[in-house]
Design an enzyme around this catalytic site. Structure first.
Site, short mmCIF file in Angstrom:
data_model
loop_
_atom_site.label_atom_id
_atom_site.label_comp_id
_atom_site.label_asym_id
_atom_site.label_seq_id
_atom_site.Cartn_x
_atom_site.Cartn_y
_atom_site.Cartn_z
CE LYS A 55 -2.09 -1.28 3.78
NZ LYS A 55 -1.47 -2.61 3.95
CB SER B 119 -19.15 -15.01 6.87
OG SER B 119 -18.02 -14.99 7.71
CE LYS C 292 -15.33 -14.55 4.46
NZ LYS C 292 -16.80 -14.51 4.65
#
Length: 833
Positions: free
Chosen positions: A389, A706, A749
């Protein structure tokens, strides 16, 4: 003047004094002393050298009497006759001891004067035949007057000498013997060795005292002069203070009269710099006002350096200096590709950002003053640590041709860090925004706000609220720092922010930024990053050439798979550095010319593998399901374990679960219990069994909805006694009706499932479009099963061969409804590149 007195003075009027000729031998061993004159009636400590140790030993065995003579030069260590004065003092050894450094120290007491008659140089040390030379002590009125004058002179000198206690002056009156008084005075006066020796050689006490009075008179004059000098210095300081006050009053009077003094050189310099700085009207007015105050102020004033520092800050800011933007979009794309591998969508957005700024700057002259533009967008690069980043921000600055500056916000809790301190505080300074602009030297740098998600707040204020003005394009054109207290235009600054997670960023601050997600790298991308960027950089950092160390692909893959567990490449970079260091050792010790790093050498260099547990486990027991989760460092697989025992239908949850995750577990338990008939489960098992559901890694807090589908699978597997497939990863939120709702973080994921070796992922059907963000190699290597109801998930994830009791259940359903029981398992969907 220092004061040393003999505690036990010798009474020379006693008929049995030790100086009688009968007690002093005619021949004495001579002890030379340097830089010191021993007087009668005085005790003298003496450090014995190796050359005089024999003399002391022989004297201690006899009558302890020695002759003390002073060397004419202190540089002569072993003087001979002719290099010693021939008038000295007979002394008696009182005490000897050895100090901590092993040096023998002798304490001697002077008895009487003597003169050398004949030298004897035979033996280990000097000896001399002596003649005692007692002083001539007068006893007339003149002697009494001289003695009284000596006492008064000594007291006068001591009164002017600092740091001499009153007790020392009183001790003068206790010395009754005038000869002893003379010698004590001569010993304590700051005199040269030659003057002390001349005083010792004077025979008449009358003459000795007259000489001492002359010396004391000179000492008193010196002390009087020093005291006058100190008084003058103090008066001069007081005069400076008075002059300062008068100058202030004079300045006020001249101000009332409209007059002014000649400007000092420093003020002239400030005046010229202010005119050349190009400040806006408000800042220029404030600078001139502060300069006027400085002009009327004395440099000794406490406020003078404060005003001077403020003016220097105003003048050092780049009010007009800007960098010229590079409008070449193709060059910007090339720079981003050279600096970073992968991250195609992120780099594409940055190229769009650069292209828009170039176009708007080019057509700025045609734009209306109140027309809205896209120049003020704030990009926030969000993702786990080590994905690049901050380095992307540096690449943007290089692509635009601008200066780069950064500000780390991690742990910042004081609002003054952003806005600065007001000048009423001691040691006040501008905030870190203004400080960074000053460091950059331009008014339009690329400004990286690092770790914006880690800004805190306490009693000193909320820095995130202060950042609202900084990051708002409608306000930052008039940013006002508390220290400067004038507007500074930040609208030309390109602000980029970085964060690891968005949950901790306040909603108002997040609303001002456009979020760009960086989800991490695949193994193939990490391989290319290592070959193109990390390895060349580490070779250069360690002074290696490319023809000295070579990494093969299998070795890099082994480091990625067995020694790192990250979405970024930071640990990979550290392990490559460690291998470079160990390769240098082999190049030196074994005299190798080239080192080829293989997978076997990686194991030898880095020792045992660290993350073999990252791969998915083979599930052979019912009650275990593999879930997918997102953590602060990226995606990860999450095992959900369920166990049952005899009980009364209670549900126990462990693993440091949050409230939302606990609710998902309760929903899953209720759903499986409600579907007992369809799943061929005896309902009585729920009434007579307690269920314990655990999510390992209990030290880490977990939350979110989730994992609901994975929890249903674990409980269904437990009660149907069928294990969940080991190659399946599951994510999705569950409802009581059996619907599978969408969740976030699908890309991270799936990447975690790919790293763990899973081949199939079950995900909510409404998340199917998120699969387009995956790299091609991941989409080609995995099978994705979208589901909108839990029935299909259960049928797909459990073993394909259903048990007989489930077929009997379907037959009962056909008899009751008259319809065939349809197979709820949806066909797998494989996403091709």
């Amino acid at each position: 003047m220092k004061m040393i007195l003999d505690d036990n003075p010798i009474d020379i009027t006693s008929p049995n004094r030790e100086t009688d000729t009968g007690t002093v031998p005619d021949t004495l061993p001579i002890l030379p002393i340097r830089s010191l004159v021993a007087f009668p009636r005085m005790k003298v400590p003496f450090m014995v050298s190796m050359t005089t140790a024999t003399l002391i030993d022989d004297a201690m065995k006899k009558d302890r009497v020695v002759g003390l003579l002073t060397a004419k030069s202190p540089d002569i260590e072993k003087p001979v006759p002719g290099e010693l004065y021939e008038v000295g003092t007979v002394a008696k050894i009182l005490h000897t001891h050895t100090n901590d450094e092993g040096v023998l120290v002798v304490l001697l007491k002077g008895l009487n004067r003597f003169r050398v008659s004949t030298w004897q140089t035979e033996g280990a040390y000097l000896k001399a035949k002596i003649l005692l030379a007692p002083e001539i002590v007068e006893s007339d009125l003149e002697m009494e007057a001289l003695e009284r004058e000596l006492r008064e002179a000594v007291k006068g000198v001591m009164a002017l000498t600092p740091h001499i206690p009153e007790e020392a002056a009183n001790a003068i009156t206790r010395i009754k013997d005038p000869l002893q008084l003379a010698y004590v005075t001569a010993f304590n006066l700051d005199l040269t060795t030659e003057i002390r020796q001349s005083l010792l050689e004077i025979d008449s006490l009358n003459q000795k005292i007259r000489e001492l009075l002359s010396l004391l008179s000179h000492e008193k004059e010196m002390l009087d002069m020093g005291k006058r000098i100190q008084t003058e210095v103090r008066e001069k300081m007081d005069k400076s203070k008075r002059e300062y006050l008068l100058r202030q009053q004079l300045a006020a009077i001249k101000k009332e009269l409209g007059e002014s003094d000649d400007t000092p050189e420093e003020v002239d310099d400030f005046s010229q710099r202010i005119e050349d700085a190009g400040m806006p009207e408000e800042a220029l007015k404030e600078a001139r006002r502060e300069l006027g105050r400085l002009q009327q102020m004395s440099p000794q004033s406490a406020e003078y350096p404060m005003i001077k520092t403020y003016l220097e800050w105003l003048l050092d800011l780049p009010w007009t200096h800007t960098s010229k933007d590079n409008g070449d979009v193709a060059a910007a794309r090339r720079i981003l590709d050279d600096d970073h591998y992968g991250l195609e969508e992120v780099k594409e957005r940055l190229v769009e950002f650069i292209a828009v700024r170039s176009l708007m700057k080019y057509r700025e002259a045609d734009r209306q003053p109140d027309e809205q533009t896209a120049l003020g967008v704030i990009l926030c690069l969000t993702g786990p640590p080590g994905v690049g980043k901050t380095s992307l921000g540096r690449s943007v600055a290089r692509a635009l041709g601008r200066e780069f500056t950064r500000m780390s916000l991690g742990g910042v809790r004081d609002e003054a860090e952003i806005r600065g301190h007001r000048r009423t505080y001691v040691g006040a300074m501008p905030g870190r925004i203004i400080q960074a602009i000053k460091r950059a030297g331009t008014r339009n740098p690329v400004f990286m706000l690092d770790e914006i998600d880690k800004v805190g707040q306490d009693w000193r204020g909320d820095p995130s609220s202060a950042l609202l003005e900084v990051l708002d394009p409608a306000q930052n054109s008039a940013f006002r720092d508390h220290y400067l207290d004038v507007d500074f235009d930040l609208s030309d600054v390109i602000f980029l922010a970085t964060a690891n997670q968005l949950d901790t960023i306040p909603v108002a601050l997040r609303d001002r930024m456009e979020i760009i997600q960086l989800d991490g790298y695949t193994e193939t991308e990490k391989l290319q990053i290592a070959k193109r960027h990390l390895i060349p950089r580490q070779l250069s950092a360690h002074g290696l050439r490319e023809d000295e160390v070579t990494f093969i692909d299998d070795a890099i893959y082994k480091i990625i798979q067995d020694y790192t567990r990250e979405t970024g490449v930071r640990n990979l970079d550290r392990h490559l550095a460690a291998i470079c260091r160990k390769s240098i050792v082999h190049l030196n010790e074994k005299d190798w010319s080239h080192v080829v790093i293989t997978a076997k050498m990686v194991r030898e260099y880095l020792k045992k593998e660290r993350f073999t547990a990252e791969k998915s486990e083979v599930i052979s027991l019912p009650g275990i399901a593999t879930g997918l989760a997102v953590t602060s460092v990226g995606g990860d697989i999450l095992y959900i374990e369920a166990s049952r025992m005899a009980g009364k239908g209670r549900l126990t949850l462990t693993g440091q679960l949050g409230d939302v995750m606990k609710e998902s577990a309760e929903i899953a338990h209720s759903y499986v219990r409600s579907k007992a008939q369809e799943l061929a489960i005896d309902p009585a098992e729920f009434e007579h069994s307690d269920v314990h559901l655990h999510v390992p890694a209990g030290a880490l807090p977990k939350d979110g909805p989730s994992a609901g589908v994975a929890m249903v699978m674990a409980l269904a597997s437990l009660f149907t006694r069928q294990p969940v497939r080991s190659d399946v990863g599951i994510t999705g939120e569950i409802t009581l009706r059996g619907r599978v709702l969408p969740v976030g973080g699908i890309k991270m994921k799936v990447l975690a499932a790919h790293r763990a070796g899973l081949t199939t992922v079950i995900l909510p059907k409404r998340n199917e479009q998120d699969l387009e963000e995956l790299p091609a190699e991941v989409r080609n290597a995995m099978t994705f099963i979208p589901a909108d109801r839990i029935d299909g998930v259960i049928a797909t994830a459990l073993d394909s061969e259903r048990p007989p009791n489930q077929r009997d259940s379907e037959a009962r359903m056909k008899k009751q409804t008259g319809h065939e029981a349809c197979d709820p398992r949806p066909a797998p969907v494989t996403c091709q590149g």
